[in-house]
Scaffold this motif. Structure first.
Motif, mmCIF file in Angstrom:
data_model
loop_
_atom_site.group_PDB
_atom_site.id
_atom_site.type_symbol
_atom_site.label_atom_id
_atom_site.label_comp_id
_atom_site.label_asym_id
_atom_site.label_seq_id
_atom_site.Cartn_x
_atom_site.Cartn_y
_atom_site.Cartn_z
ATOM 1 N N LYS A 1 0.873 -1.176 0.000
ATOM 2 C CA LYS A 1 0.000 0.000 0.000
ATOM 3 C C LYS A 1 0.905 1.219 0.000
ATOM 4 O O LYS A 1 1.729 1.403 0.915
ATOM 5 C CB LYS A 1 -0.930 0.027 1.213
ATOM 6 C CG LYS A 1 -1.893 1.219 1.141
ATOM 7 C CD LYS A 1 -3.048 1.099 2.123
ATOM 8 C CE LYS A 1 -4.054 2.238 1.894
ATOM 9 N NZ LYS A 1 -5.215 2.134 2.784
ATOM 10 N N LEU B 1 1.591 5.309 -0.114
ATOM 11 C CA LEU B 1 1.076 6.657 0.143
ATOM 12 C C LEU B 1 1.866 7.623 -0.728
ATOM 13 O O LEU B 1 3.084 7.725 -0.605
ATOM 14 C CB LEU B 1 1.268 7.028 1.614
ATOM 15 C CG LEU B 1 0.901 8.470 1.975
ATOM 16 C CD1 LEU B 1 -0.617 8.650 1.990
ATOM 17 C CD2 LEU B 1 1.485 8.868 3.334
ATOM 18 N N ASP C 1 -1.930 -1.050 -3.755
ATOM 19 C CA ASP C 1 -3.032 -0.175 -3.370
ATOM 20 C C ASP C 1 -2.413 1.223 -3.250
ATOM 21 O O ASP C 1 -1.218 1.356 -2.951
ATOM 22 C CB ASP C 1 -3.620 -0.630 -2.034
ATOM 23 C CG ASP C 1 -4.959 0.049 -1.749
ATOM 24 O OD1 ASP C 1 -5.451 0.780 -2.627
ATOM 25 O OD2 ASP C 1 -5.497 -0.146 -0.649
ATOM 26 N N VAL D 1 -2.948 5.464 -2.037
ATOM 27 C CA VAL D 1 -3.680 6.571 -1.417
ATOM 28 C C VAL D 1 -2.788 7.802 -1.538
ATOM 29 O O VAL D 1 -1.558 7.698 -1.468
ATOM 30 C CB VAL D 1 -4.025 6.259 0.064
ATOM 31 C CG1 VAL D 1 -2.790 5.945 0.870
ATOM 32 C CG2 VAL D 1 -4.784 7.412 0.697
ATOM 33 N N VAL E 1 -8.600 7.784 -7.072
ATOM 34 C CA VAL E 1 -7.643 7.433 -6.016
ATOM 35 C C VAL E 1 -8.055 8.108 -4.704
ATOM 36 O O VAL E 1 -8.368 9.306 -4.688
ATOM 37 C CB VAL E 1 -6.213 7.884 -6.407
ATOM 38 C CG1 VAL E 1 -5.239 7.669 -5.250
ATOM 39 C CG2 VAL E 1 -5.736 7.132 -7.644
ATOM 40 N N GLU E 2 -8.063 7.351 -3.621
ATOM 41 C CA GLU E 2 -8.375 7.918 -2.308
ATOM 42 C C GLU E 2 -7.407 9.056 -2.007
ATOM 43 O O GLU E 2 -6.194 8.938 -2.236
ATOM 44 C CB GLU E 2 -8.251 6.824 -1.232
ATOM 45 C CG GLU E 2 -8.578 7.314 0.164
ATOM 46 C CD GLU E 2 -8.283 6.247 1.221
ATOM 47 O OE1 GLU E 2 -8.108 5.067 0.845
ATOM 48 O OE2 GLU E 2 -8.217 6.623 2.415
ATOM 49 N N HIS E 3 -7.927 10.166 -1.463
ATOM 50 C CA HIS E 3 -7.098 11.368 -1.307
ATOM 51 C C HIS E 3 -7.432 12.066 0.002
ATOM 52 O O HIS E 3 -8.605 12.227 0.343
ATOM 53 C CB HIS E 3 -7.367 12.314 -2.496
ATOM 54 C CG HIS E 3 -6.611 13.601 -2.433
ATOM 55 N ND1 HIS E 3 -7.210 14.830 -2.564
ATOM 56 C CD2 HIS E 3 -5.295 13.846 -2.247
ATOM 57 C CE1 HIS E 3 -6.314 15.774 -2.486
ATOM 58 N NE2 HIS E 3 -5.125 15.207 -2.283
ATOM 59 N N ARG E 4 -6.385 12.501 0.714
ATOM 60 C CA ARG E 4 -6.574 13.273 1.944
ATOM 61 C C ARG E 4 -5.816 14.587 1.851
ATOM 62 O O ARG E 4 -4.758 14.661 1.214
ATOM 63 C CB ARG E 4 -6.036 12.493 3.150
ATOM 64 C CG ARG E 4 -6.862 11.289 3.529
ATOM 65 C CD ARG E 4 -6.230 10.518 4.679
ATOM 66 N NE ARG E 4 -6.020 11.329 5.876
ATOM 67 C CZ ARG E 4 -5.509 10.853 7.008
ATOM 68 N NH1 ARG E 4 -5.157 9.568 7.080
ATOM 69 N NH2 ARG E 4 -5.344 11.628 8.061
ATOM 70 N N GLU F 1 -3.000 5.129 7.477
ATOM 71 C CA GLU F 1 -3.572 4.487 6.288
ATOM 72 C C GLU F 1 -3.103 3.042 6.113
ATOM 73 O O GLU F 1 -3.523 2.357 5.185
ATOM 74 C CB GLU F 1 -3.214 5.290 5.033
ATOM 75 C CG GLU F 1 -3.833 6.682 4.979
ATOM 76 C CD GLU F 1 -5.347 6.642 4.837
ATOM 77 O OE1 GLU F 1 -5.870 5.637 4.308
ATOM 78 O OE2 GLU F 1 -6.016 7.587 5.282
#
Length: 311
Positions: A51, A53, A79, A81, A109-112, A159
């Motif tokens: 995963k 980041l 994966d 993020v 895409v998951e985003h913060r 995450e």
């Protein structure tokens, strides 16, 4: 008449410095993407099931990294993020945040978005004003680098990411090598490379998929791909030592167009010897305040926070 060395298209857009190849738009995009994917395999930057980041600023480097890493996500290899850090720089950061958000949304895409203000209670602009009031002369990049690393490491843990990817390019990496050499920061040299691992298990592994791609090629890649990116430069960057080194290397490159490649290759050859000699000095402790990696009781981020609370 010049034409693309791969397909014969007469509409070439670049002559590659590293290979001398002349390429049209389509072949340039394909060759650049393949080069990055080749480097990811060559340096074993990711493993199936990772995963990752990604630090997504909205600038050209991170947007290109997002597009290529998303290719691996869609093939179910990793994966992914993305996190955008809002340092709180008036007139600069907000546009980058918005562009980063749109790019992540387009790809699904998951985003913060994580801000200095939320994490530490201040913006970078406020820090610099406070420093000026207290006659401190640290550069903004010093604070920014420390707090950005802290946030990346914290978000990676939240995450469940086991790799942190950044958009560092060939220009960035060459500048880092020369800066640290000139300043005598040998310990920092041991951490430069496509993949940075630490003896401290609290550090998340960092990877640089674009490390061998020149900044100009990345700019051309995003334009040729019609990507939305934030081209504005950080208002604090122009005052830094890195900016002086960037200008110096840029001037050298006029008459020596492959100087950045030779600097990188030369460094990579001597790095194992530097690492054997100096890697034992890496911090292995834990900050008593926040639990992040530290060489003493406090990590650098908490040391700065304590200094300001004493003002």
């Amino acid at each position: 008449m010049d034409s693309c060395d791969k397909c014969g298209n007469p509409q070439i857009i670049i002559k590659m410095k590293r290979s001398g190849q002349k390429l049209c738009r389509e072949c340039f995009i394909e060759a650049t993407r393949e080069k990055v994917l080749h480097d990811i395999r060559k340096y074993k930057l990711v493993d199936k099931g990772d995963k990752v980041l990604l630090g997504l600023s909205g600038g050209k480097d991170s947007v290109m990294a997002l597009e290529i890493l998303n290719n691996l996500r869609e093939r179910h290899i990793i994966d992914l993020v993305a996190v955008t850090i809002d340092e709180g720089i008036a007139g600069y950061r907000q546009e980058g945040v918005e562009i980063a958000t749109r790019n992540a949304e387009i790809l699904g895409v998951e985003h913060r978005v994580v801000s200095f203000k939320d994490c530490f209670g201040f913006t970078l602009d406020e820090v610099m004003k406070n420093d000026a009031k207290n006659n401190r002369s640290r550069h903004a990049c010093t604070y920014c680098g420390v707090f950005r690393r802290w946030i990346f490491n914290m978000v990676a843990k939240e995450e469940g990411a086991n790799k942190i990817a950044t958009g560092h390019n060939l220009d960035d990496e060459t500048q880092s090598i020369l800066m640290n050499y000139l300043e005598g920061n040998i310990q920092n040299l041991t951490r430069i490379g496509p993949k940075s691992e630490s003896k401290n298990p609290n550090f998340t592994v960092k990877i640089k998929p674009l490390r061998e791609i020149p900044e100009k090629d990345i700019g051309l890649y995003v334009v040729a791909n019609d990507m939305e990116v934030h081209f504005a430069g950080c208002p604090y960057a122009g005052e830094s030592f890195r900016a002086e080194i960037r200008d110096f290397i840029s001037e050298l490159s006029v008459n020596h167009p492959t100087i950045m490649y030779s600097t990188l290759r030369g460094f990579d050859k001597i790095k194992p010897a530097i690492k054997r000699e100096f890697s034992g000095e890496a911090p292995t402790g834990t900050c008593v305040q926040c639990g992040e990696p530290a060489s003493g009781d406090l990590c650098r981020a908490c040391s700065f926070l304590k200094l300001w609370s004493d003002d």
